[in-house]
Design an enzyme around this catalytic site. Structure first.
Site, PDB file in Angstrom:
ATOM      1  N   LEU A 161       0.872  -1.165   0.000  1.00 21.41           N
ATOM      2  CA  LEU A 161       0.000   0.000   0.000  1.00 21.41           C
ATOM      3  C   LEU A 161       0.909   1.215   0.000  1.00 21.41           C
ATOM      4  CD1 LEU A 161      -2.865  -0.795   2.563  1.00 21.41           C
ATOM      5  CD2 LEU A 161      -3.133  -0.322   0.121  1.00 21.41           C
ATOM      6  N   ASP A 162       0.569   2.210  -0.804  1.00 26.06           N
ATOM      7  CA  ASP A 162       1.412   3.397  -0.896  1.00 26.06           C
ATOM      8  C   ASP A 162       1.546   4.101   0.450  1.00 26.06           C
ATOM      9  OD1 ASP A 162       1.737   2.941  -3.582  1.00 26.06           O
ATOM     10  OD2 ASP A 162       0.153   4.335  -4.192  1.00 26.06           O
ATOM     11  N   TYR A 163       2.573   4.923   0.551  1.00 22.35           N
ATOM     12  CA  TYR A 163       2.860   5.695   1.764  1.00 22.35           C
ATOM     13  C   TYR A 163       1.636   6.494   2.218  1.00 22.35           C
ATOM     14  CZ  TYR A 163       5.286   9.141   4.745  1.00 22.35           C
ATOM     15  OH  TYR A 163       5.690   9.939   5.785  1.00 22.35           O
TER      16      TYR A 163
END
Length: 252
Positions: A114-116
Site C-alpha cells: 500500500l502506498d505511503y
C-alpha cells in the site's frame, strides 16, 4: 533400487521453493537471486537453479546474511495500515514501516503493498508461497478500495472506467465500481480490482482527470479491517488462512 549416493543427492528442498517458503522472494525471483550468485549454502555460493538444501542442517544466506530457519508453523497478521507508513521492512529515510506495527518475532513480510499515503487492509506473513500466490495475477485475488477523487465524474466517465482503460502496461478493468457519496468538491467510490499492478487505482482515475485524494483498502482477499483501529493488527484465524489457500488453489 536407488543407491545411497543418489538418495543423498535428492535430500532437501529445491532452493527456489525454500526461499519462497522463508518469505525471501517468489520462486521466479529466487531463481534470479541464485543465478546472480547472491545465495550461499554453508558459506558456499551456489548458482545451479536445481540446487537443493536442508534448512534444518544447513545455513542458507542471501547476500551474506543468514536466514532464520523456518518454524513448523507460519505466522499471518492482518494490519490496518495508517497513512504515513511505508510498506517495507526498513526505510533508509527513517520513516515508520509496517514491520513496526506488527508484534511478530519472526521475519515477516508484507503481501503486496500500500502506498505511503494510502491506508487499510494489509496482510503480513512468513508464508512466502502463499504470499506469491496471492500476488500472482493468475489467481485473480480481489481487493476493494474506498476511493476519494477530485471533482464529480460524469456518467460517461464512469462508464469508460467500467468498460476498461488502456494503460501503458496493459488493459485494466475494475471488477466493480460503485458510487458511494459526493461533497461539493469530491466524490467517493467503492472500487474492486483483481490484479496488483502498482498504483493501478490512482492511474485509472488520473487518466479520466479525476486524481485520487484518498485511498483506503477495505478488503483484501475477503479480509476486512472493520474490527481494527488504524494502526492495529491481529493474527489471522485458522479458518481465514484456509480460505486464503482455497482462493489460490492451482488451476486444473
Amino acid at each position: 533400487m536407488s543407491s545411497p549416493a543418489a538418495a543423498k543427492k535428492n535430500e532437501g528442498i529445491r532452493l527456489n521453493r525454500l526461499l519462497a517458503q522463508m518469505g525471501v522472494a517468489s520462486r521466479r525471483k529466487a531463481d534470479a537471486l541464485i543465478a546472480a550468485a547472491r545465495v550461499s549454502i554453508d558459506g558456499k555460493v551456489v548458482t545451479a537453479l536445481g540446487t537443493k538444501a536442508d534448512p534444518r542442517k544447513q545455513e542458507i544466506a542471501v547476500d551474506g546474511v543468514p536466514l532464520d530457519r523456518p518454524s513448523k508453523r507460519h505466522t499471518y497478521y492482518l494490519l490496518n495500515k495508517p497513512r504515513g507508513v511505508v510498506t517495507t521492512l526498513s526505510d533508509p529515510e527513517g520513516r515508520p514501516t509496517v514491520r513496526d506495527l506488527v508484534p511478530a518475532r519472526e521475519r515477516i513480510f508484507p503481501v503486496g503493498r500500500l502506498d505511503y499515503d494510502s491506508e487499510g487492509a494489509l496482510l503480513l506473513t512468513t508464508d512466502g508461497d502463499l504470499a506469491h500466490r496471492l500476488m500472482h495475477p493468475r489467481y485473480q485475488v480481489q481487493k476493494t478500495y474506498l476511493v476519494k477523487v477530485k471533482g464529480k465524474p460524469t456518467h460517461e466517465t464512469l462508464k469508460r472506467i467500467r468498460n476498461g482503460i488502456r494503460l501503458p502496461d496493459g488493459f485494466a478493468k475494475p471488477v466493480e465500481l460503485v458510487a458511494e457519496r459526493e461533497t461539493k468538491e469530491h466524490s467517493w467510490f467503492r472500487v474492486t480490482v483483481a490484479e496488483g499492478r502498482n498504483h493501478l487505482i490512482k492511474r485509472l482515475w488520473l487518466v479520466v482527470h479525476h486524481p485520487v485524494i484518498k485511498l483506503i483498502r477495505t478488503n483484501f482477499a475477503g479480509l476486512t479491517v472493520s474490527e481494527l483501529r488504524i494502526g492495529e493488527s491481529r493474527m489471522l484465524r485458522p479458518a481465514e488462512v484456509q480460505r486464503l489457500y482455497k482462493q489460490c488453489e492451482e488451476s486444473r
